[in-house]
Design an enzyme around this catalytic site. Structure first.
Site, PDB file in Angstrom:
ATOM      1  N   HIS A 129      37.242  34.901  28.844  1.00  9.87           N
ATOM      2  CA  HIS A 129      37.024  34.859  30.238  1.00  9.87           C
ATOM      3  C   HIS A 129      36.915  33.403  30.728  1.00  9.87           C
ATOM      4  CE1 HIS A 129      35.319  39.187  29.978  1.00  9.87           C
ATOM      5  NE2 HIS A 129      36.727  39.159  29.786  1.00  9.87           N
TER       6      HIS A 129
ATOM      7  N   ARG B  22      43.911  39.168  41.766  1.00 13.14           N
ATOM      8  CA  ARG B  22      43.338  39.993  40.901  1.00 13.14           C
ATOM      9  C   ARG B  22      41.735  40.276  41.141  1.00 13.14           C
ATOM     10  NH1 ARG B  22      47.358  37.134  37.213  1.00 13.14           N
ATOM     11  NH2 ARG B  22      48.542  38.658  36.159  1.00 13.14           N
TER      12      ARG B  22
ATOM     13  N   ARG C 235      44.738  43.390  44.934  1.00  4.72           N
ATOM     14  CA  ARG C 235      44.775  44.580  43.975  1.00  4.72           C
ATOM     15  C   ARG C 235      43.458  45.083  43.646  1.00  4.72           C
ATOM     16  NH1 ARG C 235      47.273  43.804  38.331  1.00  4.72           N
ATOM     17  NH2 ARG C 235      45.285  42.475  37.933  1.00  4.72           N
TER      18      ARG C 235
ATOM     19  N   GLU D 264      54.034  49.499  37.349  1.00  3.94           N
ATOM     20  CA  GLU D 264      53.552  49.214  35.933  1.00  3.94           C
ATOM     21  C   GLU D 264      54.071  50.259  35.102  1.00  3.94           C
ATOM     22  OE1 GLU D 264      50.234  46.024  36.178  1.00  3.94           O
ATOM     23  OE2 GLU D 264      49.515  47.805  37.120  1.00  3.94           O
TER      24      GLU D 264
ATOM     25  N   ASN E 132      54.195  42.258  33.303  1.00  2.64           N
ATOM     26  CA  ASN E 132      53.305  42.061  32.284  1.00  2.64           C
ATOM     27  C   ASN E 132      53.360  43.308  31.608  1.00  2.64           C
ATOM     28  OD1 ASN E 132      53.358  39.695  32.973  1.00  2.64           O
ATOM     29  ND2 ASN E 132      51.301  39.573  33.742  1.00  2.64           N
ATOM     30  N   ASP E 133      52.773  44.569  32.455  1.00  2.00           N
ATOM     31  CA  ASP E 133      52.280  45.741  31.966  1.00  2.00           C
ATOM     32  C   ASP E 133      53.831  46.708  31.817  1.00  2.00           C
ATOM     33  OD1 ASP E 133      49.830  45.989  31.298  1.00  2.00           O
ATOM     34  OD2 ASP E 133      49.309  45.766  33.340  1.00  2.00           O
TER      35      ASP E 133
ATOM     36  N   ARG F 155      51.155  43.789  24.979  1.00  2.00           N
ATOM     37  CA  ARG F 155      51.261  42.554  25.521  1.00  2.00           C
ATOM     38  C   ARG F 155      50.404  41.209  24.824  1.00  2.00           C
ATOM     39  NH1 ARG F 155      48.852  43.185  31.632  1.00  2.00           N
ATOM     40  NH2 ARG F 155      48.429  40.978  31.640  1.00  2.00           N
TER      41      ARG F 155
ATOM     42  N   CYS G 107      55.277  40.359  40.493  1.00  2.00           N
ATOM     43  CA  CYS G 107      54.234  39.514  40.567  1.00  2.00           C
ATOM     44  C   CYS G 107      53.563  39.365  38.970  1.00  2.00           C
ATOM     45  CB  CYS G 107      53.177  40.194  41.223  1.00  2.00           C
ATOM     46  SG  CYS G 107      52.470  41.663  40.757  1.00  2.00           S
TER      47      CYS G 107
HETATM   48  C1  PEP Z   1      51.338  42.796  35.406  1.00  2.00           C
HETATM   49  O1  PEP Z   1      51.131  43.560  34.631  1.00  2.00           O
HETATM   50  O2  PEP Z   1      52.539  42.398  35.146  1.00  2.00           O
HETATM   51  C2  PEP Z   1      50.458  42.155  36.367  1.00  2.00           C
HETATM   52  C3  PEP Z   1      50.768  41.565  37.188  1.00  2.00           C
HETATM   53  O3  PEP Z   1      48.970  42.473  36.148  1.00  2.00           O
HETATM   54  P1  PEP Z   1      48.031  42.157  35.241  1.00  2.00           P
HETATM   55  O4  PEP Z   1      48.595  41.129  34.249  1.00  2.00           O
HETATM   56  O5  PEP Z   1      46.818  41.690  35.779  1.00  2.00           O
HETATM   57  O6  PEP Z   1      47.839  43.244  34.416  1.00  2.00           O
HETATM   58 MG    MG Z   2      49.039  44.817  34.859  1.00  2.00          MG
END
Ligand code: PEP
Ligand code: MG
Length: 754
Positions: free
Chosen positions: A368, A475, A511, A610, A633-634, A644, A681
């Site tokens: 964190h 976030r 979000r 996602e 990312n997800d 990931r 994003c």
């Molecule tokens: C993602 O999943 O791409 C995203 C932007 O959200 P996070 O990285 O916070 O899971």
């Molecule tokens: Mg995500």
């Protein structure tokens, strides 16, 4: 209570040790006299000192073993009982040494008849570089007092060797009592940037040379004064507003204060001082014990308490140095902070102005502190095993937050190579600064909206710095992750209002809480899940436990009174889930209306794409959602079935592969057909080559970390979007694992700036 026999024993040993050191003479002779003295005072048949030279533990002095074995007996790492003590950095106290499974027989030492064995590590700053041993013919276990006395001697010996008291001792040059060679440690990059600086230890050490007390009475007074200071400071923090002063919660402070008032802690500390140690050394010895226990303990509750105790030891050491609670005051201008682990609140306490960089030995999987480091713009490297045993305060250090490396005591040439890299980065930053107010329009007139990903109020200031048009992803869980307790409604509202005010007229997309998976809260004990990424997380928690989500929506609605509010839900998989989440927004609006609150001037409710299932449901979102944002990312983790957070597989599949690009193209087309605004994003949006591909696929809104805005803007300004689309189109059906190379050469051929 303090046992007089023990205290007396240690004290006599320390006094005699000091006499030996003060009489001077050849180093080897002093060492020989030292072992003889220990053997006679402890009534042992043998006393030996082994020091670690490169890959072996070498016998440097002995009383009782054959003198010809000195400098000849060498045990490999891990060999024999000596190797075991060095390896575990723990005392070994056994009655029947020859029958121990790790016993290694060395005929040249003539040690045949000795049964009782007590070995203690010679340790300084977590670096074990030798073993001090006593042995007896009789088969017996040594008493606690004897173990403690030998440990005290070993500690003093460690300081003497490290401070050069045995300067001309043969072979000593190879004994690494203090880290002195250049070293390269590989860890993981948590926050981008480079730093050349000076090591500051978060957990200080007793100053070198201040181990034996000159005046035990005075040392006890120092200890008393420091104890009072630590207790008073804790009490004051508790009486004041703990959250504001240190970011530490009330419960944690109460626990600290209880431990600080525990008489057994004080007794042990006094014990050390009365045995002849300086107050600092006495604290450090206790800290060593707490740390050793911590390393051995598996129970999470106990580990936490031991961690608290270590923290208290550190506070006491700082108090003894006269700077309690304010490590900041004595920081060099180029301080790079080195710690085992650092909480986000502690990092905020140091602040960005005081730190050039941060290196953590652990920095856990969720780290964190990394969130805060990124927001503060401090380069950070974590997961550096062995870091603390290799640094000294004041060492030169290079922190490479690009590659995830740390270089300790680097050579001149390395320093100048890094100075050049820093200059290069500065020049690039200057270039980005020049274009920051230029609108992001491609050569053929396509307008690209560049937005920022943020998570803390601090991040929002980057908007002006990099020239982003708004926040595409805020976030909200970060606030929950960096605080010690669940943020209340008011503090959520305050944060959101602060963000909206700082963003001014620029749009902010909040979000809702995305917890679970890799995002864990320190104060919520979650049930262990076999596959957390596929588990109970994000909007799934929000829908099953609507109170938390409703409170958050209430805070958002109240913060956006009279303004525009954009809110989106993470990891929605089914249309029904989106409908249910949106219904909660309506309920909260109704609540606000009923209570006569001012409502937001405009509300847009969106959804993150996602989950692959949702990616194939875009047409159904028409008329339901107001906008979409792809979390690559997800989405990619689920698309490729590759975690990931798992370094082994996270880079195995490329988003610039034909199937992934086809999916993204499909989503964009479906969104256009449904008249839904769409953005990307995920982190990929902040990388120029990926941004090129997304633009080619028709995306016009990209949201990214602050560090990506400059490079992507530079690309956009050089790009021809139509030509990019034409170049990418044939690649979509190629069968290579990635089109990265092809795309790179296309960009080079067109002079598109990557
Ligand atoms: C993602 O999943 O791409 C995203 C932007 O959200 P996070 O990285 O916070 O899971
Ligand atoms: Mg995500």
């Amino acid at each position: 209570m303090v046992g007089p026999a023990n205290v007396g024993g240690s004290r006599i040993l320390l006094r005699k040790l000091r006499e030996i050191m003060e009489t001077g003479g050849v180093a080897q002779e002093r060492l020989d006299r030292l072992v003889a003295m220990i053997a006679s005072t402890m009534v042992a048949d043998v006393c030996s000192i082994y020091l670690t030279r490169g890959a072996v533990h070498e016998l440097f002095a002995t009383e009782g073993l054959k003198p010809e074995a000195v400098h000849r007996t060498r045990l490999k790492h891990g060999e024999g009982l000596v190797g075991l003590v060095a390896e575990t950095a723990q005392p070994l106290n056994i009655a029947d040494a020859p029958h121990h499974e790790r016993f290694s027989y060395r005929p040249e030492t003539g040690e045949d008849p000795y049964n009782a064995f007590l070995g203690v590590p010679i340790v300084r700053s977590e670096r074990t570089f030798g073993v001090l041993v006593v042995q007896n013919r009789a088969s017996r276990i040594y008493g606690e007092d004897e173990v403690e006395a030998l440990q005290t001697i070993a500690m003093v010996l460690a300081e003497m060797v490290a401070s050069g008291a045995f300067g001309d001792l043969s072979g000593l040059a190879d004994v690494e009592a203090r880290a002195s060679r250049p070293e390269l440690l590989n860890g993981r990059a948590f926050s981008d940037g480079l730093a050349i600086g000076t090591v500051v230890l978060h957990e200080p050490h007793a100053p070198l040379g201040r181990v034996i007390a000159d005046d035990p009475v005075k040392e006890e007074q120092r200890l008393d004064a420091a104890l009072i200071q630590v207790r008073t400071t804790l009490q004051e923090m508790l009486d004041g507003d703990p959250g504001r002063i240190s970011g530490v919660s009330r419960e944690v402070l109460e626990m600290f204060l209880m431990l600080a008032n525990d008489p057994s802690w004080e007794t042990k500390l006094k014990h050390g001082v009365r045995a002849g140690l300086s107050a600092d050394a006495a604290v450090e010895r206790i800290r060593g014990e707490h740390r050793a226990k911590f390393n051995k303990t598996r129970d999470p509750y106990l580990r936490e308490r031991l961690h608290d105790l270590e923290d208290l030891d550190n506070r006491l050491l700082r108090a003894l140095a006269g700077v309690d609670g304010a490590p900041k005051q004595e920081m060099p201008a180029d301080a790079v902070l080195v710690a085992r682990e650092l909480g986000p609140a502690e990092l905020l306490d140091y602040g960005a102005e005081r730190l050039k960089g941060l290196a953590l030995e652990e920095g856990g999987a969720t780290a964190h502190a990394a969130i805060v480091a990124r927001a503060l713009g401090i380069p950070m490297v974590g997961l550096l095993p062995g870091l603390l045993s290799r640094v000294e305060a004041g060492d030169a250090i290079i922190l490479d937050g690009e590659r995830g490396e740390v270089r300790l005591r680097p050579e001149e040439a390395v320093v100048s190579a890094y100075q050049e890299r820093i200059q290069f980065r500065t020049a690039r930053a200057a270039e980005f600064a020049r274009i920051k107010d230029t609108p992001a329009i491609t050569q053929d007139g396509a307008q690209i909206t560049l937005l920022l990903n943020a998570g803390l109020a601090l991040d929002v200031h980057h908007l002006d710095e990099v020239g982003a048009e708004g926040i595409g992803l805020f976030r909200t869980e970060f606030q929950f992750m960096v605080s010690e307790t669940l943020p209340r409604l008011e503090s959520q509202t305050l944060l959101y209002r602060d963000v909206l005010e700082t963003a001014d007229q620029r749009p902010v997309t909040f979000r809702t809480l995305d917890l679970g998976g890799d995002k864990v809260l320190p104060y919520v004990t979650a049930e262990r899940e076999e596959n957390p990424a596929l588990g109970w997380r994000a909007v799934r928690i929000g829908l099953d436990r609507p109170a938390l989500l409703r409170y958050q929506l209430r805070a958002l609605i109240s913060a956006a009174a009279g303004r525009r509010l954009r809110v989106m839900f993470p990891l929605v998989t089914l249309i029904a889930e989106f409908d249910a989440a949106r219904a909660l927004v309506d309920r909260e609006l109704e609540w606000a209306r009923k209570h006569g609150r001012e409502l937001p001037a405009q509300i847009e409710v969106g959804v993150m794409v996602e989950a692959p299932a949702l990616a194939w449901s875009i047409p159904a979102l028409k008329g339901r959602a107001d906008f979409l944002s792809i979390g690559t990312n997800d989405l990619m983790q689920y698309f490729f079935a590759a975690d990931r957070g798992n370094a082994r597989v996270s880079d195995r599949y490329d988003i610039l592969s034909p199937p992934a690009l086809r999916l993204l193209k499909q989503i964009r087309e479906d969104a256009d057909a449904a008249n839904l605004q769409i953005s990307i994003c995920g982190e990929a949006a902040g990388r120029p080559l990926e941004a090129l591909a997304f633009t080619a696929l028709g995306y016009r809104r990209l949201s990214m970390p602050a560090s990506g805005v400059g490079p992507v803007k530079r690309l956009v300004l050089s790009l021809n979007a139509r030509e990019a689309a034409e170049a990418v189109s044939p690649l979509l059906h190629s069968d290579v694992p990635s089109v990265r190379a092809e795309l790179t050469s296309i960009a080079a051929a067109h002079a598109w700036a990557l």
